[in-house]
Motif scaffolding. Structure first.
Motif, PDB file in Angstrom:
ATOM      1  N   ARG A 271     -15.608  66.555  21.297  1.00 35.08           N
ATOM      2  CA  ARG A 271     -14.635  66.321  20.759  1.00 35.08           C
ATOM      3  C   ARG A 271     -13.208  66.490  20.742  1.00 35.08           C
ATOM      4  O   ARG A 271     -12.220  65.616  20.156  1.00 35.08           O
TER       5      ARG A 271
ATOM      6  N   ARG B   8     -23.872  73.493   9.105  1.00 33.25           N
ATOM      7  CA  ARG B   8     -23.065  72.359   9.006  1.00 33.25           C
ATOM      8  C   ARG B   8     -22.699  71.559   7.737  1.00 33.25           C
ATOM      9  O   ARG B   8     -21.813  71.318   7.431  1.00 33.25           O
TER      10      ARG B   8
ATOM     11  N   ASP C 229     -14.321  80.088   8.888  1.00 36.82           N
ATOM     12  CA  ASP C 229     -16.166  80.651   9.018  1.00 36.82           C
ATOM     13  C   ASP C 229     -16.178  82.164   8.602  1.00 36.82           C
ATOM     14  O   ASP C 229     -17.598  82.123   7.746  1.00 36.82           O
TER      15      ASP C 229
ATOM     16  N   LYS D 183      -7.144  80.055  16.202  1.00 40.39           N
ATOM     17  CA  LYS D 183      -6.816  79.546  15.168  1.00 40.39           C
ATOM     18  C   LYS D 183      -6.924  80.477  14.388  1.00 40.39           C
ATOM     19  O   LYS D 183      -6.030  80.489  12.403  1.00 40.39           O
TER      20      LYS D 183
HETATM   21  C1  S3P Z   1     -18.581  76.087  16.114  1.00 39.69           C
HETATM   22  C2  S3P Z   1     -17.209  77.153  15.689  1.00 39.69           C
HETATM   23  C3  S3P Z   1     -16.984  78.499  15.396  1.00 39.69           C
HETATM   24  C4  S3P Z   1     -18.361  78.218  14.052  1.00 39.69           C
HETATM   25  C5  S3P Z   1     -18.965  77.934  14.954  1.00 39.69           C
HETATM   26  C6  S3P Z   1     -19.507  76.698  15.340  1.00 39.69           C
HETATM   27  C7  S3P Z   1     -18.371  74.371  16.876  1.00 39.69           C
HETATM   28  O1  S3P Z   1     -15.798  78.704  14.701  1.00 39.69           O
HETATM   29  O2  S3P Z   1     -17.899  77.958  13.001  1.00 39.69           O
HETATM   30  O3  S3P Z   1     -19.717  78.993  15.011  1.00 39.69           O
HETATM   31  O4  S3P Z   1     -18.876  73.903  16.219  1.00 39.69           O
HETATM   32  O5  S3P Z   1     -17.489  74.619  17.314  1.00 39.69           O
HETATM   33  P1  S3P Z   1     -14.923  79.181  15.563  1.00 39.69           P
HETATM   34  O6  S3P Z   1     -14.201  78.005  16.488  1.00 39.69           O
HETATM   35  O7  S3P Z   1     -13.402  79.602  14.536  1.00 39.69           O
HETATM   36  O8  S3P Z   1     -14.891  80.070  16.380  1.00 39.69           O
END
Ligand code: S3P
Length: 174
Positions: free
Chosen positions: A136, A58, A34, A15
């Motif tokens: 998911r 979250r 992020d 992404k």
């Molecule tokens: C998460 C993905 C991470 C980050 C955190 C939680 C998740 O982002 O937000 O570690 O729950 O899938 P990326 O998808 O950019 O790695």
């Protein structure tokens, strides 16, 4: 087109990398949620998880994602868990188009299993990660568009996203 293009999908789906490239070629603004969370809190995501816990992360993710989604004409890459949040999904509906970068779980696991920066990868076993991906998938499927990435190289994925963007742009003129 006023709308944002939002990239969603699991950790390791590309992404951020792809979002940055798309933003360059469309000359749109790019937001990596992020990174924004990390910068605004002066902590890496893994440190936020460690010091304050996942629930706290979250809530931050919800507030910051909803705020960034109020932009327009931007490319936004969300964290892998963000689309699971109902408020974030609802905000996307208002002024954004969502594109899910879908990969098979074996490829995703290979890509993320040695990641030091992703707290969920450290916490969960491989079996649990596969289960997380499966669960998911049902929610990611609510995205406006899905790109099956397994057999595509980066350039082809980018091309597909640009096609979606151009089509949406043309449709918004009518
Ligand atoms: C998460 C993905 C991470 C980050 C955190 C939680 C998740 O982002 O937000 O570690 O729950 O899938 P990326 O998808 O950019 O790695």
């Amino acid at each position: 087109m006023e709308k944002n293009l939002v990239l969603i999908g699991m950790m390791g789906s590309g992404k951020s990398t792809i979002g940055r490239i798309i933003a360059k070629s469309t000359k749109l603004k790019f937001y990596d949620v992020d990174k924004i969370i990390e910068n605004e809190n002066n902590l890496q995501i893994s440190e936020i998880f460690k010091k304050k816990g996942e629930d706290y992360f979250r809530k931050l993710e919800e507030n910051i994602s909803v705020r960034i989604l109020k932009s327009s004409k931007s490319i936004i890459s969300l964290g892998g868990g963000a689309f699971l949040n109902y408020k974030i999904r609802n905000e996307i509906k208002i002024n954004s188009i969502s594109v899910w970068l879908k990969w098979g779980s074996d490829i995703l696991i290979k890509r993320i299993k040695n990641s030091k920066t992703r707290p969920l990868v450290n916490k969960l076993s491989e079996k649990e990660l596969i289960k997380l991906i499966d669960n998911r998938t049902k929610v990611y499927a609510k995205a406006d568009y899905k790109i099956l990435c397994d057999k595509l190289n980066k350039e082809k994925i980018i091309k597909k996203i640009l096609e979606i963007y151009k089509n949406e742009k043309n449709n918004s003129k009518n």
